[in-house]
Scaffold this motif. Sequence first.
Motif, PDB file in Angstrom:
ATOM      1  N   HIS A   1      28.293  50.732  50.296  1.00  0.00           N
ATOM      2  CA  HIS A   1      29.479  51.591  50.340  1.00  0.00           C
ATOM      3  C   HIS A   1      30.597  51.009  49.488  1.00  0.00           C
ATOM      4  O   HIS A   1      30.895  49.816  49.551  1.00  0.00           O
ATOM      5  N   ASP A   2      31.209  51.890  48.689  1.00  0.00           N
ATOM      6  CA  ASP A   2      32.388  51.558  47.876  1.00  0.00           C
ATOM      7  C   ASP A   2      32.152  50.440  46.861  1.00  0.00           C
ATOM      8  O   ASP A   2      33.071  49.707  46.535  1.00  0.00           O
ATOM      9  N   ARG A   3      30.917  50.324  46.362  1.00  0.00           N
ATOM     10  CA  ARG A   3      30.678  49.377  45.276  1.00  0.00           C
ATOM     11  C   ARG A   3      31.087  50.067  43.975  1.00  0.00           C
ATOM     12  O   ARG A   3      30.709  51.206  43.728  1.00  0.00           O
ATOM     13  N   GLU A   4      31.856  49.386  43.145  1.00  0.00           N
ATOM     14  CA  GLU A   4      32.455  49.992  41.955  1.00  0.00           C
ATOM     15  C   GLU A   4      31.416  50.611  41.024  1.00  0.00           C
ATOM     16  O   GLU A   4      31.603  51.726  40.540  1.00  0.00           O
ATOM     17  N   ILE A   5      30.336  49.940  40.788  1.00  0.00           N
ATOM     18  CA  ILE A   5      29.329  50.447  39.849  1.00  0.00           C
ATOM     19  C   ILE A   5      28.668  51.735  40.379  1.00  0.00           C
ATOM     20  O   ILE A   5      28.262  52.595  39.601  1.00  0.00           O
ATOM     21  N   ASP A   6      28.581  51.874  41.690  1.00  0.00           N
ATOM     22  CA  ASP A   6      27.996  53.083  42.281  1.00  0.00           C
ATOM     23  C   ASP A   6      28.984  54.245  42.282  1.00  0.00           C
ATOM     24  O   ASP A   6      28.588  55.398  42.194  1.00  0.00           O
ATOM     25  N   ASN A   7      30.262  53.952  42.400  1.00  0.00           N
ATOM     26  CA  ASN A   7      31.279  54.997  42.505  1.00  0.00           C
ATOM     27  C   ASN A   7      31.741  55.538  41.162  1.00  0.00           C
ATOM     28  O   ASN A   7      32.335  56.612  41.111  1.00  0.00           O
ATOM     29  N   GLN A   8      31.476  54.834  40.070  1.00  0.00           N
ATOM     30  CA  GLN A   8      31.945  55.278  38.763  1.00  0.00           C
ATOM     31  C   GLN A   8      31.399  56.659  38.381  1.00  0.00           C
ATOM     32  O   GLN A   8      32.173  57.515  37.942  1.00  0.00           O
ATOM     33  N   PRO A   9      30.088  56.944  38.533  1.00  0.00           N
ATOM     34  CA  PRO A   9      29.621  58.303  38.202  1.00  0.00           C
ATOM     35  C   PRO A   9      30.261  59.382  39.069  1.00  0.00           C
ATOM     36  O   PRO A   9      30.529  60.490  38.589  1.00  0.00           O
ATOM     37  N   LEU A  10      30.545  59.073  40.335  1.00  0.00           N
ATOM     38  CA  LEU A  10      31.200  60.050  41.202  1.00  0.00           C
ATOM     39  C   LEU A  10      32.626  60.317  40.746  1.00  0.00           C
ATOM     40  O   LEU A  10      33.088  61.464  40.783  1.00  0.00           O
ATOM     41  N   ARG A  11      33.325  59.292  40.303  1.00  0.00           N
ATOM     42  CA  ARG A  11      34.682  59.500  39.798  1.00  0.00           C
ATOM     43  C   ARG A  11      34.672  60.357  38.542  1.00  0.00           C
ATOM     44  O   ARG A  11      35.540  61.209  38.350  1.00  0.00           O
ATOM     45  N   GLU A  12      33.681  60.133  37.688  1.00  0.00           N
ATOM     46  CA  GLU A  12      33.573  60.945  36.475  1.00  0.00           C
ATOM     47  C   GLU A  12      33.325  62.406  36.833  1.00  0.00           C
ATOM     48  O   GLU A  12      33.917  63.308  36.243  1.00  0.00           O
ATOM     49  N   LEU A  13      32.476  62.661  37.821  1.00  0.00           N
ATOM     50  CA  LEU A  13      32.246  64.032  38.277  1.00  0.00           C
ATOM     51  C   LEU A  13      33.520  64.636  38.850  1.00  0.00           C
ATOM     52  O   LEU A  13      33.830  65.796  38.589  1.00  0.00           O
ATOM     53  N   ASP A  14      34.256  63.861  39.626  1.00  0.00           N
ATOM     54  CA  ASP A  14      35.521  64.350  40.178  1.00  0.00           C
ATOM     55  C   ASP A  14      36.495  64.729  39.066  1.00  0.00           C
ATOM     56  O   ASP A  14      37.163  65.756  39.144  1.00  0.00           O
ATOM     57  N   ARG A  15      36.574  63.890  38.014  1.00  0.00           N
ATOM     58  CA  ARG A  15      37.463  64.205  36.889  1.00  0.00           C
ATOM     59  C   ARG A  15      37.030  65.479  36.183  1.00  0.00           C
ATOM     60  O   ARG A  15      37.857  66.311  35.815  1.00  0.00           O
ATOM     61  N   MET A  16      35.728  65.658  35.985  1.00  0.00           N
ATOM     62  CA  MET A  16      35.229  66.855  35.314  1.00  0.00           C
ATOM     63  C   MET A  16      35.533  68.108  36.131  1.00  0.00           C
ATOM     64  O   MET A  16      35.941  69.135  35.589  1.00  0.00           O
ATOM     65  N   ILE A  17      35.355  68.014  37.443  1.00  0.00           N
ATOM     66  CA  ILE A  17      35.632  69.153  38.310  1.00  0.00           C
ATOM     67  C   ILE A  17      37.127  69.470  38.317  1.00  0.00           C
ATOM     68  O   ILE A  17      37.525  70.635  38.245  1.00  0.00           O
ATOM     69  N   ALA A  18      37.964  68.433  38.363  1.00  0.00           N
ATOM     70  CA  ALA A  18      39.416  68.652  38.362  1.00  0.00           C
ATOM     71  C   ALA A  18      39.847  69.264  37.027  1.00  0.00           C
ATOM     72  O   ALA A  18      40.696  70.151  36.999  1.00  0.00           O
ATOM     73  N   ARG A  19      39.266  68.802  35.925  1.00  0.00           N
ATOM     74  CA  ARG A  19      39.608  69.350  34.614  1.00  0.00           C
ATOM     75  C   ARG A  19      39.191  70.805  34.521  1.00  0.00           C
ATOM     76  O   ARG A  19      39.916  71.640  34.005  1.00  0.00           O
ATOM     77  N   LYS A  20      38.026  71.129  35.039  1.00  0.00           N
ATOM     78  CA  LYS A  20      37.537  72.514  34.993  1.00  0.00           C
ATOM     79  C   LYS A  20      38.391  73.403  35.901  1.00  0.00           C
ATOM     80  O   LYS A  20      38.675  74.530  35.566  1.00  0.00           O
ATOM     81  N   GLY A  21      38.791  72.897  37.054  1.00  0.00           N
ATOM     82  CA  GLY A  21      39.634  73.671  37.961  1.00  0.00           C
ATOM     83  C   GLY A  21      41.025  73.891  37.423  1.00  0.00           C
ATOM     84  O   GLY A  21      41.681  74.873  37.748  1.00  0.00           O
ATOM     85  N   GLY A  22      41.506  72.990  36.560  1.00  0.00           N
ATOM     86  CA  GLY A  22      42.848  73.098  36.003  1.00  0.00           C
ATOM     87  C   GLY A  22      42.963  74.052  34.843  1.00  0.00           C
ATOM     88  O   GLY A  22      44.037  74.361  34.382  1.00  0.00           O
ATOM     89  N   LYS A  23      41.835  74.517  34.330  1.00  0.00           N
ATOM     90  CA  LYS A  23      41.855  75.409  33.163  1.00  0.00           C
ATOM     91  C   LYS A  23      42.431  76.743  33.470  1.00  0.00           C
ATOM     92  O   LYS A  23      42.450  77.403  34.304  1.00  0.00           O
TER      93      LYS A  23
END
Length: 96
Positions: free
Chosen positions: A74-96
């Motif tokens: 849980h909460d290991r940085e290397i495991d969470n990085q792809p999830l953060r990238e997905l969150d950014r992509m979703i936020a960017r798409k929602g902001g359009k």
Amino acid sequence: MEEIVLFGSLFIGLPWLILHYVTKWKTAATLTVDDEAMLEELYQLARRLDERMDTVERLVAADNPEFRPARLVHDREIDNQPLRELDRMIARKGGK
């Protein structure tokens, strides 16, 4: 009469056939709105299931100190990085 059939098939039928399949090809190559909604729903479901697994593992670890989870830590940085990238992509798409 044969010239009319030849003219019709050559100048009307052939371009229609080509444009029809070009249109089909362009629409099939992209995600539809329904596909994007389904992916978003699956992503949210996966995040909720991950949170539930973390809770279950914490409860089991509290009862049994020898318990070692077989899945990602849980909460290991290397495991969470792809999830953060997905969150950014979703936020960017929602902001359009």
